[in-house]
Structure formats: C-alpha cells, structure tokens
Design a protein around this motif. Structure first.
Motif, PDB file in Angstrom:
ATOM      1  N   TYR A 149       0.849  -1.192   0.000  1.00 12.57           N
ATOM      2  CA  TYR A 149       0.000   0.000   0.000  1.00 12.57           C
ATOM      3  C   TYR A 149       0.889   1.248   0.000  1.00 12.57           C
ATOM      4  O   TYR A 149       1.965   1.258   0.614  1.00 12.57           O
ATOM      5  CB  TYR A 149      -0.903   0.032   1.243  1.00 12.57           C
ATOM      6  CG  TYR A 149      -2.053  -0.953   1.201  1.00 12.57           C
ATOM      7  CD1 TYR A 149      -1.857  -2.300   1.500  1.00 12.57           C
ATOM      8  CD2 TYR A 149      -3.335  -0.538   0.852  1.00 12.57           C
ATOM      9  CE1 TYR A 149      -2.906  -3.202   1.449  1.00 12.57           C
ATOM     10  CE2 TYR A 149      -4.394  -1.430   0.800  1.00 12.57           C
ATOM     11  CZ  TYR A 149      -4.172  -2.757   1.100  1.00 12.57           C
ATOM     12  OH  TYR A 149      -5.218  -3.645   1.042  1.00 12.57           O
ATOM     13  N   GLN A 156       0.889   5.222   1.126  1.00  9.44           N
ATOM     14  CA  GLN A 156       0.169   6.178   1.961  1.00  9.44           C
ATOM     15  C   GLN A 156       0.843   7.542   1.866  1.00  9.44           C
ATOM     16  O   GLN A 156       1.909   7.772   2.459  1.00  9.44           O
ATOM     17  CB  GLN A 156       0.117   5.716   3.424  1.00  9.44           C
ATOM     18  CG  GLN A 156      -0.735   6.613   4.308  1.00  9.44           C
ATOM     19  CD  GLN A 156      -0.827   6.122   5.750  1.00  9.44           C
ATOM     20  OE1 GLN A 156      -0.042   5.295   6.200  1.00  9.44           O
ATOM     21  NE2 GLN A 156      -1.807   6.622   6.479  1.00  9.44           N
ATOM     22  N   GLY A 175      -0.961  12.429   5.252  1.00 13.16           N
ATOM     23  CA  GLY A 175      -2.301  12.893   5.596  1.00 13.16           C
ATOM     24  C   GLY A 175      -3.434  12.180   4.890  1.00 13.16           C
ATOM     25  O   GLY A 175      -4.583  12.619   4.975  1.00 13.16           O
ATOM     26  N   GLN A 176      -3.122  11.096   4.201  1.00 15.84           N
ATOM     27  CA  GLN A 176      -4.163  10.357   3.479  1.00 15.84           C
ATOM     28  C   GLN A 176      -4.220   8.908   3.931  1.00 15.84           C
ATOM     29  O   GLN A 176      -3.357   8.433   4.661  1.00 15.84           O
ATOM     30  CB  GLN A 176      -3.889  10.420   1.970  1.00 15.84           C
ATOM     31  CG  GLN A 176      -3.929  11.839   1.417  1.00 15.84           C
ATOM     32  CD  GLN A 176      -3.706  11.858  -0.077  1.00 15.84           C
ATOM     33  OE1 GLN A 176      -3.924  10.856  -0.771  1.00 15.84           O
ATOM     34  NE2 GLN A 176      -3.280  12.998  -0.589  1.00 15.84           N
ATOM     35  N   GLY A 177      -5.252   8.208   3.469  1.00 16.83           N
ATOM     36  CA  GLY A 177      -5.362   6.799   3.758  1.00 16.83           C
ATOM     37  C   GLY A 177      -4.507   5.979   2.803  1.00 16.83           C
ATOM     38  O   GLY A 177      -4.155   6.446   1.713  1.00 16.83           O
ATOM     39  N   PRO A 178      -4.156   4.765   3.199  1.00 12.21           N
ATOM     40  CA  PRO A 178      -3.376   3.895   2.310  1.00 12.21           C
ATOM     41  C   PRO A 178      -4.145   3.557   1.042  1.00 12.21           C
ATOM     42  O   PRO A 178      -5.368   3.398   1.069  1.00 12.21           O
ATOM     43  CB  PRO A 178      -3.156   2.641   3.163  1.00 12.21           C
ATOM     44  CG  PRO A 178      -3.372   3.075   4.579  1.00 12.21           C
ATOM     45  CD  PRO A 178      -4.408   4.144   4.504  1.00 12.21           C
ATOM     46  N   PHE A 210      -4.161   0.783  -2.199  1.00  7.08           N
ATOM     47  CA  PHE A 210      -3.708  -0.547  -2.603  1.00  7.08           C
ATOM     48  C   PHE A 210      -2.897  -0.461  -3.890  1.00  7.08           C
ATOM     49  O   PHE A 210      -3.351   0.095  -4.884  1.00  7.08           O
ATOM     50  CB  PHE A 210      -4.934  -1.443  -2.796  1.00  7.08           C
ATOM     51  CG  PHE A 210      -4.651  -2.811  -3.316  1.00  7.08           C
ATOM     52  CD1 PHE A 210      -4.931  -3.143  -4.631  1.00  7.08           C
ATOM     53  CD2 PHE A 210      -4.125  -3.785  -2.486  1.00  7.08           C
ATOM     54  CE1 PHE A 210      -4.702  -4.418  -5.121  1.00  7.08           C
ATOM     55  CE2 PHE A 210      -3.885  -5.072  -2.954  1.00  7.08           C
ATOM     56  CZ  PHE A 210      -4.176  -5.384  -4.275  1.00  7.08           C
ATOM     57  N   GLY A 250      -3.980  -2.445  -7.961  1.00  8.03           N
ATOM     58  CA  GLY A 250      -4.726  -1.190  -7.891  1.00  8.03           C
ATOM     59  C   GLY A 250      -4.391  -0.300  -9.070  1.00  8.03           C
ATOM     60  O   GLY A 250      -3.754  -0.715 -10.037  1.00  8.03           O
ATOM     61  N   LEU A 255       4.690   6.955   2.430  1.00  7.90           N
ATOM     62  CA  LEU A 255       5.002   5.802   3.279  1.00  7.90           C
ATOM     63  C   LEU A 255       4.503   4.561   2.554  1.00  7.90           C
ATOM     64  O   LEU A 255       3.332   4.503   2.164  1.00  7.90           O
ATOM     65  CB  LEU A 255       4.298   5.947   4.632  1.00  7.90           C
ATOM     66  CG  LEU A 255       4.519   4.826   5.653  1.00  7.90           C
ATOM     67  CD1 LEU A 255       5.977   4.807   6.131  1.00  7.90           C
ATOM     68  CD2 LEU A 255       3.576   4.998   6.842  1.00  7.90           C
ATOM     69  N   LEU A 284       3.644   0.739   2.768  1.00  9.90           N
ATOM     70  CA  LEU A 284       3.309  -0.248   3.780  1.00  9.90           C
ATOM     71  C   LEU A 284       3.160  -1.623   3.156  1.00  9.90           C
ATOM     72  O   LEU A 284       2.516  -1.783   2.115  1.00  9.90           O
ATOM     73  CB  LEU A 284       2.000   0.133   4.479  1.00  9.90           C
ATOM     74  CG  LEU A 284       2.043   1.405   5.322  1.00  9.90           C
ATOM     75  CD1 LEU A 284       0.640   1.920   5.583  1.00  9.90           C
ATOM     76  CD2 LEU A 284       2.755   1.140   6.640  1.00  9.90           C
ATOM     77  N   LEU A 322      -5.237  -7.933   7.974  1.00 13.51           N
ATOM     78  CA  LEU A 322      -3.888  -7.785   7.474  1.00 13.51           C
ATOM     79  C   LEU A 322      -2.963  -7.393   8.613  1.00 13.51           C
ATOM     80  O   LEU A 322      -3.350  -6.647   9.520  1.00 13.51           O
ATOM     81  CB  LEU A 322      -3.835  -6.709   6.382  1.00 13.51           C
ATOM     82  CG  LEU A 322      -4.804  -6.866   5.213  1.00 13.51           C
ATOM     83  CD1 LEU A 322      -4.601  -5.746   4.202  1.00 13.51           C
ATOM     84  CD2 LEU A 322      -4.647  -8.214   4.552  1.00 13.51           C
ATOM     85  N   PHE A 377       0.395  -5.427   9.271  1.00 11.53           N
ATOM     86  CA  PHE A 377       1.227  -4.433   8.604  1.00 11.53           C
ATOM     87  C   PHE A 377       2.586  -4.274   9.263  1.00 11.53           C
ATOM     88  O   PHE A 377       2.734  -4.409  10.480  1.00 11.53           O
ATOM     89  CB  PHE A 377       0.524  -3.066   8.624  1.00 11.53           C
ATOM     90  CG  PHE A 377      -0.596  -2.932   7.635  1.00 11.53           C
ATOM     91  CD1 PHE A 377      -1.862  -3.388   7.937  1.00 11.53           C
ATOM     92  CD2 PHE A 377      -0.384  -2.336   6.396  1.00 11.53           C
ATOM     93  CE1 PHE A 377      -2.912  -3.252   7.034  1.00 11.53           C
ATOM     94  CE2 PHE A 377      -1.409  -2.201   5.477  1.00 11.53           C
ATOM     95  CZ  PHE A 377      -2.673  -2.665   5.810  1.00 11.53           C
ATOM     96  N   GLY A 378       3.565  -3.930   8.426  1.00  8.08           N
ATOM     97  CA  GLY A 378       4.848  -3.479   8.932  1.00  8.08           C
ATOM     98  C   GLY A 378       4.781  -1.992   9.230  1.00  8.08           C
ATOM     99  O   GLY A 378       3.743  -1.345   9.017  1.00  8.08           O
ATOM    100  N   GLU A 379       5.887  -1.443   9.708  1.00  3.41           N
ATOM    101  CA  GLU A 379       5.917  -0.021  10.071  1.00  3.41           C
ATOM    102  C   GLU A 379       6.199   0.874   8.874  1.00  3.41           C
ATOM    103  O   GLU A 379       6.152   2.089   8.989  1.00  3.41           O
ATOM    104  CB  GLU A 379       6.947   0.218  11.172  1.00  3.41           C
ATOM    105  CG  GLU A 379       6.562  -0.447  12.489  1.00  3.41           C
ATOM    106  CD  GLU A 379       7.470  -0.084  13.634  1.00  3.41           C
ATOM    107  OE1 GLU A 379       7.162  -0.467  14.779  1.00  3.41           O
ATOM    108  OE2 GLU A 379       8.505   0.561  13.395  1.00  3.41           O
TER     109      GLU A 379
END
Lengths: 114, 115
Positions: free
Chosen positions: A35, A37, A40-43, A45, A58, A88, A90, A103, A105-107
């Motif tokens: 994903y 990201q 300031g937004q959502g992840p 796909f 996606g 970012l 993910l 799911l 997730f990693g950092e």
C-alpha cells in the motif's frame, strides 16, 4: 511469532531514480500486499502477491512492480521516480483463506523523492 | 466503484471523554466487509474489527463499540472513556467479497486524547 518487517525505514531518492523496498511477511502467511500512503491520506492498494504471482492490482502505473519469493518475502520496485511517489509504503501479510481482511502491517518505508 | 469517507479529519478530546468516529461507505456489491484499523505514531496499521454486510449486530469490546447501519451505509466507531494511549489515526476500510484482501481505506481521523 515474527511480525512483518520492512527495510529500509527511510530513504531519499531523486527524480528518475529507481528504488527497491523489501518486506518479510509474518510467519505462516502466504500473501503479501503493498500500500502507498501519502502524507495525511489513507493507504492506497498497489498490488498483492500470492504464491509468487500477482493476485490483484490497484490503479498504479507499470513502473510499480513487485516480486514475491518462495519464502513469501516480497519486494516493491519503483522505476523512474516522480515527486508524487514520496509516501510511506506499507507492506501487509495475511493468509489467503484465513481471517478475511485481517492484514498484519509493517511499520513502513518512508520514501522521499527530491 | 467502492469508496469510504471519513468526514472528520481530527478530533481532540480530554481523557475519559467518549469519542465517536464516523464512516460512510459506497459499494455496488451486496457482499462486502467493513473494517477499522488504528495507526499509532510508529506507522503500522493495527486491525481492530471486521464486519460483513450480513451482520448488522453491533458489538462492544472493552472500551470499543461499533455501530453498523446498512440503511445509511455507515459503520461508526466509539471509544468510551478515552485514554492518552488511544491517540492515533483511525481508518475505516471496505473490501468487496470478490476483491479478496484488497482494502479501500478512508482518509482517516486523527484522534488526540489530552491528559
């Protein structure tokens, strides 16, 4: 039980360069998703891999590509980097046929493109 | 096409107050799943809950509760008696059954709990 680990955690690239991000999935998981990201937004796909094959994608251009290895770890490759690729990234692992949508997730890997 | 909207971008509360996060979704599918994930400052998203489209029973789990209303396409999330450790960004997400584990996330709501 080892969780999802990603490397590198931070990196800086310039426009036009290429980058490879890595992900080790959680033990026992056979599916890896990536994903993006933006700040300031959502992840969003990018794609998913199951048993080394792409299993869903996606709305991302072909310069975003991936691999999954026999041990279920994965790479995300981005060619010809653009400023908007700063985000970012993910990685998430799961077990296909397991608990749907749960799911792990990693950092993340934070990519900055200058 | 599926879409998830979280109208609240940021909510600030004082510890012990309740906080409710709104989520509205759009999908043409009749079978779908809804999720809430939490993203602490460390960055990783943490799964909180999943609901399928046939299960409108609301749930309480400790200080968390969820209100799923198909008639209004909403899946709201409440934290009761908030704590400083609840400070994070919360994401609502949707997956259509045919899409497998592909999640569509909302924009997130940042919750700041002040001591």
């Amino acid at each position: 039980e080892t969780g999802v680990t990603q490397s590198p955690t931070h990196l800086i690239k310039t426009r036009g360069q290429q980058v490879t991000l890595r992900c080790s999935s959680q033990s026992g998981h056979n599916t890896v998703s990536w994903y993006q990201q933006a700040l300031g937004q959502g992840p969003q796909f990018i794609f998913q891999y199951y048993r080394e094959e792409e299993n869903g994608r996606g709305n991302f251009p072909p310069r975003f590509s991936g691999l999954q290895f026999p041990n279920y770890s994965s790479e995300l490759n981005v060619n010809a980097l653009e400023l908007d690729d700063s985000a970012l990234y993910l990685c998430a692992s799961s077990e296909l046929g397991g608990s749907f949508g749960e799911l792990f997730f990693g950092e993340g890997s934070r990519l900055t493109v200058l | 096409a599926q879409k998830v909207t979280q109208a609240q971008t940021e909510i600030s509360v004082v510890e012990k107050e309740d906080v409710t996060l709104d989520c509205v979704y759009e999908t043409r599918d009749t079978t779908y799943y809804l999720f809430w994930y939490k993203q602490p400052p460390s960055g990783e998203l943490v799964f909180l809950i999943r609901r399928n489209s046939f299960d409108e029973q609301n749930e309480i789990s400790g200080r968390y509760s969820w209100n799923f209303q198909k008639s209004t396409s909403s899946f709201n999330f409440t934290i009761t008696a908030s704590q400083v450790v609840d400070s994070a960004v919360y994401f609502c997400a949707l997956s259509e059954a045919a899409a497998g584990n592909k999640l569509t996330f909302g924009g997130g709501t940042r919750v700041l709990v002040k001591p």
